[in-house]
Design a protein around this motif. Structure first.
Motif, PDB file in Angstrom:
ATOM      1  N   SER A  53       0.922  -1.207  -0.119  1.00 32.96           N
ATOM      2  CA  SER A  53      -0.101  -0.114  -0.034  1.00 32.96           C
ATOM      3  C   SER A  53       0.909   1.232   0.081  1.00 32.96           C
ATOM      4  O   SER A  53       0.519   2.190  -0.591  1.00 32.96           O
ATOM      5  N   MET A  54       2.149   1.088   0.613  1.00 32.24           N
ATOM      6  CA  MET A  54       2.792   2.262   0.607  1.00 32.24           C
ATOM      7  C   MET A  54       3.379   2.521  -0.826  1.00 32.24           C
ATOM      8  O   MET A  54       3.591   3.740  -1.364  1.00 32.24           O
ATOM      9  N   LEU A  55       3.819   1.540  -1.690  1.00 34.62           N
ATOM     10  CA  LEU A  55       4.053   1.445  -3.027  1.00 34.62           C
ATOM     11  C   LEU A  55       3.111   2.246  -3.598  1.00 34.62           C
ATOM     12  O   LEU A  55       3.233   3.024  -4.634  1.00 34.62           O
ATOM     13  N   LEU A  78       8.551   8.133   5.457  1.00 34.85           N
ATOM     14  CA  LEU A  78       8.994   8.371   6.881  1.00 34.85           C
ATOM     15  C   LEU A  78       8.158   8.434   7.921  1.00 34.85           C
ATOM     16  O   LEU A  78       8.290   7.471   9.016  1.00 34.85           O
ATOM     17  N   ALA A  79       6.717   9.188   7.632  1.00 31.82           N
ATOM     18  CA  ALA A  79       5.619   9.081   8.657  1.00 31.82           C
ATOM     19  C   ALA A  79       5.147   7.630   8.883  1.00 31.82           C
ATOM     20  O   ALA A  79       5.213   7.540   9.958  1.00 31.82           O
ATOM     21  N   VAL A  80       5.107   6.969   7.635  1.00 32.32           N
ATOM     22  CA  VAL A  80       4.310   5.469   7.683  1.00 32.32           C
ATOM     23  C   VAL A  80       5.497   4.752   8.538  1.00 32.32           C
ATOM     24  O   VAL A  80       4.955   3.664   9.396  1.00 32.32           O
ATOM     25  N   GLY A  81       6.561   4.906   8.222  1.00 29.97           N
ATOM     26  CA  GLY A  81       7.665   3.830   9.069  1.00 29.97           C
ATOM     27  C   GLY A  81       7.607   4.143  10.485  1.00 29.97           C
ATOM     28  O   GLY A  81       7.691   3.336  11.318  1.00 29.97           O
ATOM     29  N   LEU A  82       7.479   5.566  10.719  1.00 34.97           N
ATOM     30  CA  LEU A  82       7.924   5.751  12.237  1.00 34.97           C
ATOM     31  C   LEU A  82       6.397   5.339  12.934  1.00 34.97           C
ATOM     32  O   LEU A  82       6.517   4.905  14.074  1.00 34.97           O
ATOM     33  N   ALA A  83       5.415   5.336  12.375  1.00 39.27           N
ATOM     34  CA  ALA A  83       4.095   5.071  12.989  1.00 39.27           C
ATOM     35  C   ALA A  83       4.140   3.546  13.000  1.00 39.27           C
ATOM     36  O   ALA A  83       3.731   3.130  14.102  1.00 39.27           O
ATOM     37  N   ASN A  84       4.412   2.922  12.131  1.00 38.07           N
ATOM     38  CA  ASN A  84       4.459   1.251  12.261  1.00 38.07           C
ATOM     39  C   ASN A  84       5.603   1.102  13.387  1.00 38.07           C
ATOM     40  O   ASN A  84       5.243   0.262  14.152  1.00 38.07           O
ATOM     41  N   GLY A  85       6.772   1.622  13.365  1.00 37.15           N
ATOM     42  CA  GLY A  85       7.701   1.151  14.605  1.00 37.15           C
ATOM     43  C   GLY A  85       7.523   1.464  15.836  1.00 37.15           C
ATOM     44  O   GLY A  85       7.548   0.674  16.753  1.00 37.15           O
TER      45      GLY A  85
END
Length: 318
Positions: free
Chosen positions: A82-84, A108-115
């Motif tokens: 979905s990010m792609l 960056l925002a999605v990765g931070l939220a997931n992490g």
């Protein structure tokens, strides 16, 4: 002297092989596909077809290398597809001058939220990234409801070029493989990822930071998905808000075929490359012999089941 050297060397080699997860299946499957296609489809060995295979697997390789990083930390990211898709939608749905920075910022925002969700709040990776996957797919359709639009010209030029007779996709593959190999094997960060994936509690007791590296894995994975979205959109010269749908399953299948243990701590860049090659050769072979593309998804699922079944039960995640 040499007789004592060999026995001393063997335990180290065995330990290294155990950490990579590489096994017979990792190498045998792509070799089997290659030999079968070489015999059954004469056009397979043509330079044009091999270059096409390279271009077809590049986006999956990029996503799978990001997935490798998360898997080594004992996680999984189902939101990569979905990010792609969101990246593709952003590239054609906003001002061309802002498209790439906005896509990277979104990654960056999605990765931070997931992490943060996984490492800080203790949400299970499957739940966290599945929820994010659904959210991002809806956002992608909101940004660009239908396929179409123009990708920035400079991005197309960066993707669709030839150098010394080799397609640009080859150099993209070379760059991401070398970059991930250096990150995992030549930096302290890479060593910490292997340690926390093997046993996070033990790593913490030995003074190794756990939360920050885990978050970083999800951030890098998400940014790799953005990079794959840029490559794929530029390759087809248009955007598609559903472009990334197959990549969640395929990236997990690719790393599993490459010997990456889904419980963390075991895996290698080499294994991921061979896992991606297996899926790429399978897809190309089906196209050459005229097998329905709908069979491909079913076959991918069977390969994932096979790869997981071959992993020892105690290595499979919670």
């Amino acid at each position: 002297m040499s007789g004592g050297f060999v026995p001393n060397l063997l335990p180290g080699l065995a330990a290294r092989r155990a950490r990579t997860g590489l096994g017979l299946v990792t190498f045998a499957l792509p070799l089997l596909f290659f030999v079968a296609l070489s015999i059954g489809a004469p056009e397979f060995l043509g330079f044009a077809n091999l270059a096409n295979v390279n271009s077809q697997i590049t986006a999956l390789l990029i996503v799978s290398l990001g997935q490798l990083l998360v898997a080594l930390s004992a996680g999984v990211d189902l939101s990569v597809g979905s990010m792609l898709s969101l990246t593709s939608a952003i590239l054609v749905g906003v001002d061309p001058g802002l498209a790439v920075p906005l896509a990277l910022l979104a990654g960056l925002a999605v990765g931070l939220a997931n992490g943060i969700g996984v490492a800080v709040f203790g949400v299970h990776p499957l739940v966290m990234t599945l929820a994010m996957m659904t959210f991002l797919q809806g956002l992608a359709l909101l940004v660009s409801p239908v396929p179409g639009g123009d990708v920035p010209d400079w991005l197309e030029a960066v993707v669709r070029f030839d150098l010394a007779g080799l397609p640009g996709a080859f150099f993209w593959c070379l760059a991401v493989v070398a970059g991930m190999a250096l990150l995992l094997h030549r930096t302290r960060f890479g060593l910490r990822i292997f340690a926390l994936g093997a046993n996070a509690e033990s790593a913490a007791l030995n003074g190794i930071a756990v939360v920050a590296p885990q978050i970083a894995c999800y951030v890098i994975c998400s940014l790799f998905a953005v990079l794959a979205g840029m490559f794929l959109s530029a390759r087809v010269a248009t955007g598609d808000p559903t472009m990334g749908m197959p990549f969640a399953l395929e990236s997990v299948t690719a790393i599993a075929l490459g010997g990456v243990q889904l419980a963390g701590g075991i895996g290698s860049v080499t294994g991921v490359v061979f896992g991606v090659l297996t899926l790429g050769l399978m897809t190309n072979g089906m196209n050459l012999v005229g097998i329905s593309p709908f069979i491909r998804a079913a076959t991918t699922g069977v390969l994932l089941l096979l790869a997981i079944s071959l992993q020892r039960r105690r290595f499979i995640g919670v």
